[in-house]
Design a protein around this motif. Structure first.
Motif, PDB file in Angstrom:
ATOM      1  N   THR A  12     -38.396   8.286 -18.382  1.00 49.52           N
ATOM      2  CA  THR A  12     -36.802   7.684 -18.350  1.00 49.52           C
ATOM      3  C   THR A  12     -36.536   6.956 -17.244  1.00 49.52           C
ATOM      4  O   THR A  12     -37.408   6.307 -16.534  1.00 49.52           O
ATOM      5  N   TYR A  13     -35.118   6.764 -17.026  1.00 53.03           N
ATOM      6  CA  TYR A  13     -35.258   5.361 -15.774  1.00 53.03           C
ATOM      7  C   TYR A  13     -35.166   5.831 -14.462  1.00 53.03           C
ATOM      8  O   TYR A  13     -36.107   5.657 -14.032  1.00 53.03           O
ATOM      9  N   ASP A  14     -35.067   7.805 -15.063  1.00 54.42           N
ATOM     10  CA  ASP A  14     -35.418   8.578 -13.047  1.00 54.42           C
ATOM     11  C   ASP A  14     -36.505   8.556 -13.215  1.00 54.42           C
ATOM     12  O   ASP A  14     -36.740   8.209 -11.940  1.00 54.42           O
ATOM     13  N   SER A  28     -34.665   7.501 -26.809  1.00 53.75           N
ATOM     14  CA  SER A  28     -34.918   8.370 -27.697  1.00 53.75           C
ATOM     15  C   SER A  28     -34.515   9.771 -28.510  1.00 53.75           C
ATOM     16  O   SER A  28     -32.632   9.473 -28.344  1.00 53.75           O
ATOM     17  N   ARG A  29     -34.510  10.704 -29.201  1.00 55.43           N
ATOM     18  CA  ARG A  29     -34.284  11.774 -30.152  1.00 55.43           C
ATOM     19  C   ARG A  29     -33.481  12.703 -28.951  1.00 55.43           C
ATOM     20  O   ARG A  29     -32.209  12.891 -29.433  1.00 55.43           O
ATOM     21  N   ASP A  30     -33.756  12.557 -27.895  1.00 58.19           N
ATOM     22  CA  ASP A  30     -32.935  13.259 -26.720  1.00 58.19           C
ATOM     23  C   ASP A  30     -31.721  12.705 -26.227  1.00 58.19           C
ATOM     24  O   ASP A  30     -31.255  13.617 -25.399  1.00 58.19           O
ATOM     25  N   THR A  72     -32.918   6.929 -23.064  1.00 55.27           N
ATOM     26  CA  THR A  72     -33.514   5.739 -22.425  1.00 55.27           C
ATOM     27  C   THR A  72     -35.150   5.915 -22.139  1.00 55.27           C
ATOM     28  O   THR A  72     -35.253   5.897 -21.697  1.00 55.27           O
ATOM     29  N   ARG A  73     -36.044   5.116 -22.510  1.00 50.25           N
ATOM     30  CA  ARG A  73     -37.411   5.651 -22.122  1.00 50.25           C
ATOM     31  C   ARG A  73     -37.563   3.631 -21.835  1.00 50.25           C
ATOM     32  O   ARG A  73     -37.357   3.148 -23.392  1.00 50.25           O
ATOM     33  N   VAL A  74     -38.253   3.647 -21.102  1.00 48.06           N
ATOM     34  CA  VAL A  74     -39.186   2.161 -21.067  1.00 48.06           C
ATOM     35  C   VAL A  74     -40.831   2.122 -21.454  1.00 48.06           C
ATOM     36  O   VAL A  74     -40.932   3.038 -20.792  1.00 48.06           O
TER      37      VAL A  74
END
Length: 94
Positions: free
Chosen positions: A7-9, A36-38, A41-43
Protein backbone atom coordinates in the motif's frame (compact mmCIF):
# COMPACT_ATOMS: atom_id res chain seq x y z
CA UNK A 1 11.70 -12.57 -9.24
CA UNK A 2 9.27 -12.19 -6.36
CA UNK A 3 6.43 -9.72 -6.68
CA UNK A 4 6.02 -7.48 -3.67
CA UNK A 5 2.87 -5.38 -3.54
CA UNK A 6 2.52 -2.63 -0.94
CA UNK A 7 0.00 0.00 0.00
CA UNK A 8 1.09 3.62 -0.20
CA UNK A 9 1.39 3.65 3.60
CA UNK A 10 3.72 0.64 3.52
CA UNK A 11 5.74 2.17 0.68
CA UNK A 12 5.99 5.42 2.64
CA UNK A 13 7.33 3.54 5.66
CA UNK A 14 9.84 1.66 3.50
CA UNK A 15 10.98 4.85 1.79
CA UNK A 16 10.91 7.08 4.86
CA UNK A 17 8.49 9.56 3.37
CA UNK A 18 4.83 10.61 3.58
CA UNK A 19 1.85 8.89 2.01
CA UNK A 20 1.60 11.62 -0.66
CA UNK A 21 5.31 11.39 -1.47
CA UNK A 22 5.05 7.60 -1.76
CA UNK A 23 2.11 7.97 -4.15
CA UNK A 24 3.99 10.50 -6.27
CA UNK A 25 7.06 8.26 -6.28
CA UNK A 26 4.98 5.31 -7.50
CA UNK A 27 3.57 7.47 -10.30
CA UNK A 28 7.01 8.87 -11.18
CA UNK A 29 8.54 5.37 -11.31
CA UNK A 30 5.56 4.06 -13.33
CA UNK A 31 5.01 1.25 -10.84
CA UNK A 32 2.09 -1.06 -11.51
CA UNK A 33 -0.88 -0.08 -9.33
CA UNK A 34 -4.02 -2.03 -8.54
CA UNK A 35 -7.03 -1.55 -6.33
CA UNK A 36 -7.31 -4.54 -3.98
CA UNK A 37 -10.50 -6.17 -2.80
CA UNK A 38 -10.09 -4.43 0.55
CA UNK A 39 -10.28 -1.08 -1.25
CA UNK A 40 -6.61 -0.15 -0.78
CA UNK A 41 -4.44 0.66 -3.77
CA UNK A 42 -1.25 -1.38 -3.90
CA UNK A 43 1.86 -0.82 -5.98
CA UNK A 44 4.23 -3.48 -7.26
CA UNK A 45 7.78 -2.75 -6.19
CA UNK A 46 10.46 -2.48 -8.85
CA UNK A 47 13.82 -4.26 -8.54
CA UNK A 48 15.48 -1.53 -6.46
CA UNK A 49 12.57 -1.21 -4.04
CA UNK A 50 12.29 -5.01 -3.76
CA UNK A 51 15.98 -5.17 -2.82
CA UNK A 52 15.42 -2.41 -0.25
CA UNK A 53 12.44 -4.32 1.16
CA UNK A 54 14.42 -7.57 1.49
CA UNK A 55 17.28 -5.69 3.14
CA UNK A 56 14.86 -4.17 5.66
CA UNK A 57 13.45 -7.61 6.47
CA UNK A 58 16.94 -9.05 6.83
CA UNK A 59 17.97 -6.22 9.16
CA UNK A 60 14.88 -6.53 11.36
CA UNK A 61 15.63 -7.89 14.81
CA UNK A 62 13.34 -10.89 15.03
CA UNK A 63 13.64 -13.14 18.05
CA UNK A 64 13.12 -16.32 16.06
CA UNK A 65 14.51 -18.59 18.78
CA UNK A 66 12.16 -17.04 21.32
CA UNK A 67 9.20 -17.45 18.99
CA UNK A 68 10.05 -21.13 18.42
CA UNK A 69 10.37 -21.75 22.17
CA UNK A 70 7.02 -20.07 22.82
CA UNK A 71 5.37 -22.16 20.12
CA UNK A 72 6.84 -25.36 21.56
CA UNK A 73 5.68 -24.42 25.08
CA UNK A 74 2.16 -23.76 23.77
CA UNK A 75 2.21 -27.12 21.98
CA UNK A 76 3.24 -28.90 25.20
CA UNK A 77 0.46 -27.17 27.15
CA UNK A 78 -2.13 -28.11 24.56
CA UNK A 79 -0.87 -31.71 24.46
CA UNK A 80 -1.19 -31.95 28.27
CA UNK A 81 -4.78 -30.71 28.14
CA UNK A 82 -5.88 -33.26 25.59
CA UNK A 83 -4.33 -36.71 25.92
CA UNK A 84 -5.29 -39.44 23.44
CA UNK A 85 -7.60 -41.15 26.00
CA UNK A 86 -9.49 -37.91 26.62
CA UNK A 87 -9.85 -37.37 22.89
CA UNK A 88 -11.27 -40.86 22.33
CA UNK A 89 -13.68 -40.45 25.26
CA UNK A 90 -14.99 -37.15 23.97
CA UNK A 91 -15.37 -38.52 20.49
CA UNK A 92 -17.46 -41.49 21.66
CA UNK A 93 -19.86 -39.25 23.53
CA UNK A 94 -20.36 -36.96 20.57
Amino acid sequence: MAQIWMTYDELAELSGCTFAEARMRAIHLSLDRRKSRDGATRVKLDLALTAKYFASVRDADFDLDGAIEALQATHRQMAELLTPNQFLGRRRSA
